[in-house]
Enzyme design. Structure first.
Site, PDB file in Angstrom:
ATOM      1  N   ASP A 106       6.193  40.057   1.223  1.00 53.74           N
ATOM      2  CA  ASP A 106       7.123  39.851   2.328  1.00 53.74           C
ATOM      3  C   ASP A 106       6.676  38.714   3.237  1.00 53.74           C
ATOM      4  OD1 ASP A 106       9.413  41.442   4.094  1.00 53.74           O
ATOM      5  OD2 ASP A 106       7.857  40.566   5.360  1.00 53.74           O
TER       6      ASP A 106
ATOM      7  N   PHE B 236      11.832  42.083   5.399  1.00 52.46           N
ATOM      8  CA  PHE B 236      12.670  41.569   4.319  1.00 52.46           C
ATOM      9  C   PHE B 236      12.463  42.328   3.015  1.00 52.46           C
ATOM     10  CE2 PHE B 236      12.416  37.961   7.321  1.00 52.46           C
ATOM     11  CZ  PHE B 236      13.740  38.052   7.739  1.00 52.46           C
ATOM     12  N   ASP B 237      11.354  43.024   2.859  1.00 50.60           N
ATOM     13  CA  ASP B 237      11.246  44.014   1.790  1.00 50.60           C
ATOM     14  C   ASP B 237      12.298  45.100   1.998  1.00 50.60           C
ATOM     15  OD1 ASP B 237       9.319  43.292  -0.109  1.00 50.60           O
ATOM     16  OD2 ASP B 237       7.666  43.907   1.188  1.00 50.60           O
ATOM     17  N   VAL B 238      12.442  45.534   3.238  1.00 49.40           N
ATOM     18  CA  VAL B 238      13.430  46.569   3.542  1.00 49.40           C
ATOM     19  C   VAL B 238      14.844  46.049   3.295  1.00 49.40           C
ATOM     20  CG1 VAL B 238      14.391  48.017   5.376  1.00 49.40           C
ATOM     21  CG2 VAL B 238      11.911  47.718   5.194  1.00 49.40           C
TER      22      VAL B 238
ATOM     23  N   GLY C  20      15.493  45.944  -0.292  1.00 48.96           N
ATOM     24  CA  GLY C  20      15.747  47.299  -0.775  1.00 48.96           C
ATOM     25  C   GLY C  20      17.177  47.735  -0.505  1.00 48.96           C
TER      26      GLY C  20
END
Length: 401
Positions: free
Chosen positions: A145, A173-175, A178
């Site tokens: 991320d 930005f991982d979230v 997802g």
């Protein structure tokens, strides 16, 4: 034993997810699917998901990072380099509706689980892949991320104007990736209901981040604007950010002329709303430093709590700046129930509630984040007692056979 609860009335009940993802973006996606009723089988190496080791903080020796995205899942451990374990992985995917992974591009090809191989072998399977920078020129870059925050331009526009570029306080930005993966999977599920065919869902962190930068990236691609760091100021709105009160800073957000007029009335300066320098948003942006002095001169006469109550009462958007714990407690005061216990009895652990609220088929929190390989016997029994869905006969040979 059947892992799929057919009495479950949640929207995704009956769907089986073979979750070969790890760390954050993939597990966040599969937790959302599990919360909504899908049966998620989390497949790890025997060393476990990397986040199991990411401490502190921890609860009873378990990483809270891992806990944050792994409730409602069944966990098994496999070594895909071993033929027996690889065959077991195939058997799980044989029975799955969705296969999700975030291996490096081409990292699964040697196991027969590359996207072209899976859609050939399992024609109705939905295969979701999450990469850092796609499968072409960025295939060699690791998908962290923080790298995406740097390469996307996010860090360039985050921080004080005279200070260094700054990362977000969470792997945001991982979230976001997802969430995008979840939307893509649900779209593919809906399309499969019409066509009967599976497809590949391809998400990369950089593209997901650039989409999430919305007005900043669009301003660049549409009119070649290059945003700069503004600290806590907004490039297009003012007043919009923290302002100094008697005992600290309070956030004030005025998105239109009506809110601005009510703000200045509460600050005892109604004439400012009619000042030619401040009558429209573009003018307030152009003259923000003069306006900031007027606003803060008035705010410094009272405390944050006083202004929060006064301004909120006339629908001027504002907020004190709280800690994470204070934010959770405030959410509780609002009746939003931010904490839910996942699991049952002594195994139950507190987790952050899903923000998805459905009136007839609500989210449930049946299973605590699992330990490594805790469900291997249950999953094996389920495989032995069920049949494969639609394995393509011509693709049943062993990889390379």
């Amino acid at each position: 034993m059947n892992l799929v609860n057919h009495a479950d009335n949640r929207p995704l009940a009956g769907l089986v997810v073979a979750d070969f993802s790890r760390v954050l973006a993939g597990p966040y996606c599969t937790m959302l699917l599990a919360d909504l009723g899908a049966t998620v089988i989390k497949v790890e190496s025997h060393a476990g998901d990397d986040t199991r080791q990411w401490m502190p903080p921890a609860r009873d020796g378990v990483s809270t990072y891992y806990m944050s995205v792994n409730r409602n899942k069944q966990a098994i451990a496999l070594d895909l380099s071993k033929e027996e374990d690889l065959e077991f992985a195939y058997a799980i995917i044989d029975r799955a509706d969705i296969f999700i992974e975030n291996f490096k591009p081409n990292g699964l090809k040697k196991f027969g689980l590359d996207k072209s191989q899976t859609l050939d072998r399992w024609p109705s399977l939905i295969h979701a892949s999450i990469t850092g920078f796609g499968t072409e020129g960025g295939a060699h870059l690791p998908g962290y991320d923080l790298l995406v925050q740097a390469l996307s331009g996010f860090m360039h526009v985050t921080g004080d104007p005279d200070g260094p570029p700054t990362r977000a306080g969470v792997a945001i930005f991982d979230v976001v990736a997802g969430l995008h993966t979840t939307v893509g999977i649900l779209a593919a599920v809906a399309e499969r209901a019409r066509s009967g065919k599976g497809q590949h869902v391809d998400i990369d962190l950089l593209s997901s981040t650039q989409a999430a930068l919305v007005n900043q990236t669009t301003g660049n691609v549409a009119c070649d604007n290059e945003p700069q760091r503004l600290g806590n100021d907004h490039p297009s709105l003012f007043p919009y950010g923290p302002f100094q009160a008697a005992d600290g800073e309070i956030i004030i957000c005025c998105g239109n002329n009506g809110q601005f007029r009510r703000l200045m009335e509460q600050l005892g300066q109604p004439e400012v709303a009619d000042d030619p320098r401040f009558t429209e948003m573009a003018l307030r942006n152009a003259n923000r430093e003069e306006l900031r002095v007027l606003i803060e001169t008035a705010l410094r006469t009272q405390t944050i709590d006083t202004w929060f109550e006064r301004l909120s009462s006339v629908k001027v958007p504002c907020a004190p700046i709280k800690t994470i714990g204070e934010g959770i407690r405030y959410s509780e005061q609002l009746g939003l129930n931010p904490i839910s216990m996942a699991g049952e009895g002594e195994q139950a652990v507190p987790t952050v509630s899903s923000p998805i609220r459905l009136s007839r088929t609500p989210v449930r929190y049946d299973i605590a984040p699992p330990t490594i390989n805790q469900d291997i016997d249950a999953v094996r029994a389920w495989v032995e007692s069920t049949s494969a869905r639609d394995v393509s006969e011509q693709s049943m040979q062993k990889v390379g056979g």
